[in-house]
Scaffold this active site. Sequence first.
Site, PDB file in Angstrom:
ATOM      1  CD  GLU A 173      -5.865   4.891  -0.644  1.00 54.07           C
ATOM      2  OE1 GLU A 173      -6.093   5.053   0.548  1.00 54.07           O
ATOM      3  OE2 GLU A 173      -6.578   4.182  -1.381  1.00 54.07           O
ATOM      4  CE1 TYR A 207      -3.554   2.727   0.992  1.00 54.93           C
ATOM      5  CE2 TYR A 207      -1.698   3.609   2.239  1.00 54.93           C
ATOM      6  CZ  TYR A 207      -2.943   3.769   1.674  1.00 54.93           C
ATOM      7  OH  TYR A 207      -3.583   4.969   1.793  1.00 54.93           O
TER       8      TYR A 207
END
Length: 377
Positions: free
Chosen positions: A189, A101
């Site tokens: 993201e 992530y």
Amino acid sequence: MKIHEYQAKEILAKYGVPIPQGKVARTPEEAEKVAAEIGGKVVVKAQVHTGGRGKAGGVKVANSAAEAKAAAEQILGMDIKGFTVETVLVEQAANIKEEYYLGITTDRAARRNIVMVSAAGGMEIEEVADKTPELIAREHLDPLLGLQDYQIRSLAWGAKLPKAAIKGIGPFLKALHKVYSEYDCTLAEINPLALTEEGTLIAADAKIDIDDNALFRHPELAEFREAQEDDPIEAEAHKRGLTYVRLEGDIGIIGIGAGLVMTTLDVVQREGGSPANFLDIGGGAKAEVVTTAIDTVLLDKNVKGIFFNIFGGITRGDEVAKGMLEAIEKMDIKVPIVVRLTGTRAKEGLELLEGSKLIPAATMQEGAQKIVAAIAA
Ligand code: GDP
Ligand code: MN
């Protein structure tokens, strides 16, 4: 403003981020064609403005063009958290070995942007943050210096990424940060950043939210905005020129000034009620605006009552009262309306309201209590 994964990937690709080869499709036949062009294994992914598509069945791996067509048939039209899937992204499947992530957002409490990296990627990061926050490495950015190389190293080691990823992650973070700053993002993201069996890194999913207040600086994003799936009531309210935000409760809130309206939401909540919306009718609001405001609040069928909280500064209490009377006369309002009116010409306003079915309240707290009681009755 939220944009779709394929749009976010387009932007990231411009900044040098490797993304899987792919194209969007709006029909199963189109998906089949794109899959045939790409050849081999592909993923078919729902393009909706919400996360968790994988879990909801909106991401499917297909081994052939025929399978891609079948997957698109299943995904198109699917409902994911209230969003209907109208487009899918068909892209070359990666042989994913590990998922990481990468994210940047604004940490309001720290008054800094924050970069986060985790080796526990792929799944919903909110859950990781909640249950195992130690798995997320974080760095706050100095607004003048931006993202520094030492911070990238610290993030990579802090997240305990394997060597292959530690080396490769720098360009991804730099590009993500560049996009975050240049597009005035509130969130950027890559999740997952995939480490493939071949040892390369690729952005398998991307999410970019852009600050609405900065959209005027990005006219090139106008086409993305058209595809926006706004809440229909919010969209209508904005068309009517109102500052309206839909919430989940059943008490419609109308007030003057953002601060007062937000306080009203809190006070209603504290008195055991649940606000259905935020609506600021702005200073100097005239009768017509009041009518429009009531009408807009009632577009939400969850609304069981309305609390009007008016502090008259430049807005005159008698004008607001006239607006309310006009509205209840013209409209067939079935829900109770509590009115707290104070400030400029409040006395004249309250006199006008006498004898109507509006419920007056002397203070904000009393108003909140009265509306909570009225809808419970
Ligand atoms: P989200 O659930 O909305 O975040 O959608 P993602 O695009 O992140 O996809 C969810 C999951 O699907 C990923 O975490 C992967 O495990 C899987 N996935 C996505 N793309 C690929 C791919 O190209 N190959 C493989 N094997 N899995 C993929
Ligand atoms: Mn994802």
